[in-house]
Design a protein around this motif. Structure first.
Motif, PDB file in Angstrom:
ATOM      1  N   LYS A 128       0.829  -1.215   0.000  1.00  0.00           N
ATOM      2  CA  LYS A 128       0.000   0.000   0.000  1.00  0.00           C
ATOM      3  C   LYS A 128       0.858   1.257   0.000  1.00  0.00           C
ATOM      4  N   THR A 129       1.944   1.229   0.752  1.00  0.00           N
ATOM      5  CA  THR A 129       2.849   2.372   0.766  1.00  0.00           C
ATOM      6  C   THR A 129       3.519   2.532  -0.591  1.00  0.00           C
ATOM      7  N   ALA A 130       3.918   1.430  -1.186  1.00  0.00           N
ATOM      8  CA  ALA A 130       4.532   1.472  -2.519  1.00  0.00           C
ATOM      9  C   ALA A 130       3.542   2.033  -3.535  1.00  0.00           C
ATOM     10  N   GLU A 131       2.285   1.585  -3.459  1.00  0.00           N
ATOM     11  CA  GLU A 131       1.258   2.069  -4.378  1.00  0.00           C
ATOM     12  C   GLU A 131       1.074   3.577  -4.234  1.00  0.00           C
ATOM     13  N   LYS A 132       0.987   4.049  -3.003  1.00  0.00           N
ATOM     14  CA  LYS A 132       0.791   5.484  -2.745  1.00  0.00           C
ATOM     15  C   LYS A 132       1.983   6.292  -3.278  1.00  0.00           C
ATOM     16  N   THR A 133       3.179   5.815  -3.044  1.00  0.00           N
ATOM     17  CA  THR A 133       4.382   6.505  -3.519  1.00  0.00           C
ATOM     18  C   THR A 133       4.402   6.578  -5.043  1.00  0.00           C
ATOM     19  N   LEU A 134       4.053   5.473  -5.688  1.00  0.00           N
ATOM     20  CA  LEU A 134       4.047   5.446  -7.155  1.00  0.00           C
ATOM     21  C   LEU A 134       2.973   6.363  -7.727  1.00  0.00           C
ATOM     22  N   LYS A 135       1.816   6.406  -7.098  1.00  0.00           N
ATOM     23  CA  LYS A 135       0.759   7.303  -7.571  1.00  0.00           C
ATOM     24  C   LYS A 135       1.195   8.756  -7.440  1.00  0.00           C
ATOM     25  N   ASN A 136       1.871   9.089  -6.341  1.00  0.00           N
ATOM     26  CA  ASN A 136       2.386  10.453  -6.169  1.00  0.00           C
ATOM     27  C   ASN A 136       3.431  10.768  -7.231  1.00  0.00           C
ATOM     28  N   LEU A 137       4.276   9.820  -7.516  1.00  0.00           N
ATOM     29  CA  LEU A 137       5.302   9.989  -8.544  1.00  0.00           C
ATOM     30  C   LEU A 137       4.661  10.251  -9.903  1.00  0.00           C
ATOM     31  N   LEU A 138       3.643   9.466 -10.229  1.00  0.00           N
ATOM     32  CA  LEU A 138       3.021   9.565 -11.553  1.00  0.00           C
ATOM     33  C   LEU A 138       2.136  10.801 -11.707  1.00  0.00           C
ATOM     34  N   LYS A 139       1.764  11.437 -10.608  1.00  0.00           N
ATOM     35  CA  LYS A 139       0.998  12.688 -10.704  1.00  0.00           C
ATOM     36  C   LYS A 139       1.838  13.784 -11.347  1.00  0.00           C
ATOM     37  N   SER A 140       3.098  13.849 -10.949  1.00  0.00           N
ATOM     38  CA  SER A 140       3.941  14.933 -11.458  1.00  0.00           C
ATOM     39  C   SER A 140       4.868  14.505 -12.587  1.00  0.00           C
ATOM     40  N   HIS A 141       5.077  13.207 -12.736  1.00  0.00           N
ATOM     41  CA  HIS A 141       5.963  12.697 -13.790  1.00  0.00           C
ATOM     42  C   HIS A 141       5.208  11.605 -14.547  1.00  0.00           C
ATOM     43  N   THR A 142       4.379  12.037 -15.464  1.00  0.00           N
ATOM     44  CA  THR A 142       3.476  11.104 -16.145  1.00  0.00           C
ATOM     45  C   THR A 142       4.201  10.155 -17.087  1.00  0.00           C
ATOM     46  N   VAL A 143       5.394  10.516 -17.540  1.00  0.00           N
ATOM     47  CA  VAL A 143       6.145   9.631 -18.431  1.00  0.00           C
ATOM     48  C   VAL A 143       7.255   8.969 -17.620  1.00  0.00           C
ATOM     49  N   TYR A 144       6.929   7.831 -17.031  1.00  0.00           N
ATOM     50  CA  TYR A 144       7.884   7.064 -16.235  1.00  0.00           C
ATOM     51  C   TYR A 144       7.438   5.604 -16.348  1.00  0.00           C
ATOM     52  N   PRO A 145       7.760   4.961 -17.485  1.00  0.00           N
ATOM     53  CA  PRO A 145       7.257   3.604 -17.748  1.00  0.00           C
ATOM     54  C   PRO A 145       7.598   2.586 -16.656  1.00  0.00           C
ATOM     55  N   GLU A 146       8.773   2.708 -16.056  1.00  0.00           N
ATOM     56  CA  GLU A 146       9.156   1.766 -15.000  1.00  0.00           C
ATOM     57  C   GLU A 146       8.226   1.886 -13.803  1.00  0.00           C
ATOM     58  N   ALA A 147       7.796   3.107 -13.516  1.00  0.00           N
ATOM     59  CA  ALA A 147       6.882   3.332 -12.391  1.00  0.00           C
ATOM     60  C   ALA A 147       5.515   2.719 -12.688  1.00  0.00           C
ATOM     61  N   LEU A 148       5.064   2.837 -13.917  1.00  0.00           N
ATOM     62  CA  LEU A 148       3.779   2.228 -14.292  1.00  0.00           C
ATOM     63  C   LEU A 148       3.847   0.707 -14.187  1.00  0.00           C
ATOM     64  N   THR A 149       4.963   0.151 -14.620  1.00  0.00           N
ATOM     65  CA  THR A 149       5.137  -1.307 -14.534  1.00  0.00           C
ATOM     66  C   THR A 149       5.143  -1.761 -13.082  1.00  0.00           C
ATOM     67  N   LEU A 150       5.888  -1.038 -12.243  1.00  0.00           N
ATOM     68  CA  LEU A 150       5.951  -1.394 -10.828  1.00  0.00           C
ATOM     69  C   LEU A 150       4.587  -1.213 -10.168  1.00  0.00           C
ATOM     70  N   LEU A 151       3.878  -0.170 -10.538  1.00  0.00           N
ATOM     71  CA  LEU A 151       2.540   0.047  -9.987  1.00  0.00           C
ATOM     72  C   LEU A 151       1.618  -1.114 -10.342  1.00  0.00           C
ATOM     73  N   ALA A 152       1.700  -1.605 -11.560  1.00  0.00           N
ATOM     74  CA  ALA A 152       0.881  -2.757 -11.960  1.00  0.00           C
ATOM     75  C   ALA A 152       1.225  -3.980 -11.108  1.00  0.00           C
ATOM     76  N   GLU A 153       2.505  -4.217 -10.872  1.00  0.00           N
ATOM     77  CA  GLU A 153       2.928  -5.352 -10.038  1.00  0.00           C
ATOM     78  C   GLU A 153       2.381  -5.219  -8.618  1.00  0.00           C
ATOM     79  N   VAL A 154       2.487  -4.015  -8.073  1.00  0.00           N
ATOM     80  CA  VAL A 154       2.024  -3.766  -6.706  1.00  0.00           C
ATOM     81  C   VAL A 154       0.515  -3.926  -6.619  1.00  0.00           C
ATOM     82  N   GLN A 155      -0.199  -3.407  -7.608  1.00  0.00           N
ATOM     83  CA  GLN A 155      -1.652  -3.513  -7.578  1.00  0.00           C
ATOM     84  C   GLN A 155      -2.119  -4.957  -7.734  1.00  0.00           C
ATOM     85  N   GLU A 156      -1.374  -5.755  -8.462  1.00  0.00           N
ATOM     86  CA  GLU A 156      -1.705  -7.180  -8.539  1.00  0.00           C
ATOM     87  C   GLU A 156      -1.518  -7.842  -7.174  1.00  0.00           C
ATOM     88  N   LYS A 157      -0.439  -7.472  -6.469  1.00  0.00           N
ATOM     89  CA  LYS A 157      -0.198  -8.013  -5.121  1.00  0.00           C
ATOM     90  C   LYS A 157      -1.308  -7.600  -4.161  1.00  0.00           C
TER      91      LYS A 157
END
Length: 108
Positions: free
Chosen positions: A62-91
């Motif tokens: 949950k903390t990882a998800e929140k951090t990644l969402k904050n990251l993607l709010k200001s840096h929308t082009v960060y493919p690695e973050a989107l990939t990691l967010l998908a992994e975390v959301q699956e977990k």
């Protein structure tokens, strides 16, 4: 490396140092370095990404998800973050619609 950050706590190189500790599986030191660096540079995209990776490794999804969402709010082009967010959301067993929306965003 820790000595460098003790001398220069506001260095923007903190994500690199934290990642080295993370690769050595010293997650507590890596997390501390990230948090200190993010106090000086709160929107540093690589710092937020490394912190999210550490949280994932520590199963703090949950903390990882929140951090990644904050990251993607200001840096929308960060493919690695989107990939990691998908992994975390699956977990976190997020709904298929949530994962589908994320994949759609990633494809753009």
């Amino acid at each position: 490396m820790g000595t460098f950050l003790q001398k220069y706590p506001d260095s923007i190189l903190f994500p690199l140092v934290a990642e080295l500790y993370s690769m050595a599986e010293d997650y507590s030191e890596a997390e501390e370095i990230c948090k200190t660096g993010l106090n000086h540079h709160p929107d540093h995209p690589d710092g937020l990404f490394v912190l999210a990776q550490i949280n994932k490794e520590n199963k703090n999804y949950k903390t990882a998800e929140k951090t990644l969402k904050n990251l993607l709010k200001s840096h929308t082009v960060y493919p690695e973050a989107l990939t990691l967010l998908a992994e975390v959301q699956e977990k976190l067993n997020r709904s298929p619609n949530t994962l589908k929306a994320l994949r759609k965003k990633y494809e753009r």
